[in-house]
Design a protein around this motif. Sequence first.
Motif, PDB file in Angstrom:
ATOM      1  N   GLY A 145       0.823  -1.188   0.000  1.00  0.00           N
ATOM      2  CA  GLY A 145       0.000   0.000   0.000  1.00  0.00           C
ATOM      3  C   GLY A 145       0.865   1.250   0.000  1.00  0.00           C
ATOM      4  N   GLY A 164      -1.806   2.126   3.916  1.00  0.00           N
ATOM      5  CA  GLY A 164      -3.061   1.539   3.469  1.00  0.00           C
ATOM      6  C   GLY A 164      -3.348   1.848   2.022  1.00  0.00           C
ATOM      7  N   ASP A 165      -4.620   1.928   1.705  1.00  0.00           N
ATOM      8  CA  ASP A 165      -5.080   2.177   0.345  1.00  0.00           C
ATOM      9  C   ASP A 165      -4.785   3.623  -0.038  1.00  0.00           C
ATOM     10  N   ARG A 168       0.805   0.528  11.860  1.00  0.00           N
ATOM     11  CA  ARG A 168      -0.011  -0.106  10.827  1.00  0.00           C
ATOM     12  C   ARG A 168      -1.052   0.856  10.267  1.00  0.00           C
ATOM     13  N   SER A 169      -1.510   1.770  11.085  1.00  0.00           N
ATOM     14  CA  SER A 169      -2.538   2.721  10.640  1.00  0.00           C
ATOM     15  C   SER A 169      -1.994   3.740   9.645  1.00  0.00           C
ATOM     16  N   SER A 210      -7.206   6.768  -0.220  1.00  0.00           N
ATOM     17  CA  SER A 210      -7.621   7.584   0.922  1.00  0.00           C
ATOM     18  C   SER A 210      -6.664   8.741   1.190  1.00  0.00           C
TER      19      SER A 210
END
Length: 227
Positions: A98, A116-117, A112-113, A120
């Motif tokens: 990601g 991501g994608d 981890r937060s 966003s």
Amino acid sequence: MESRRPAENELPKPAARRLQRPSWRDSRLVAGVLLVLLATIGGAAAMRHYDNSIEVLQASHALVPGQGIKASDVHAVKVRIDQAGATYFSADDPLPKGEVLREVRQGELVPRSAVGDGRSVHVKAVAIPVDSAQSATLVKGSVVDIWVSRKKSGDAGQVSYDEPTRVLERAVVARVPSGGSGFTVASDSGAVHVLVPDANIPEVLGAIHQGAKVDLVPAAGSPLKGD
């Protein structure tokens, strides 16, 4: 002549015995050495058993929104934090897939937060031509305020500028030029790439295209070259 009798209160004197050097054949010495070895081995085993530290990923340099993570971007560090494996990326796992969703500063553990994608991510890198003296102090991950002095026409064709106004606070620098002039608009090779929220991109690009003076002012606590 009668022999002298010892006095009733005179105690017999013990014969002195010569101290002997301990030998490996001495069972007490062997037992003592074994006890020390057992205590050392037991202590080391207990430390390994109760050591709850794990290896997680730490940013080798600033990570900015929209970028992917390569092996050179992170390294493993050992930490002792409750539920660290659930909060941060483990060094035993493959590299995170990601894109970076928010700024991760150099030396920060990679949560981890924060990955991501990429859909966003609502900021884009805008090439902003600035004076080379400004870009010389900036690094990837610097946090800047964008100030704009808009051009206005004066008498006899003289060009003047309005008072500077701040159009964006705490924008993250995604890339700085390696050298050269910072005034070229046709080519962005000498420009500083700043992550601008989608909603502010028209205003920033409009100021650049209209010939306004744009200044990047480091925010308080921002990483800078040489820090």
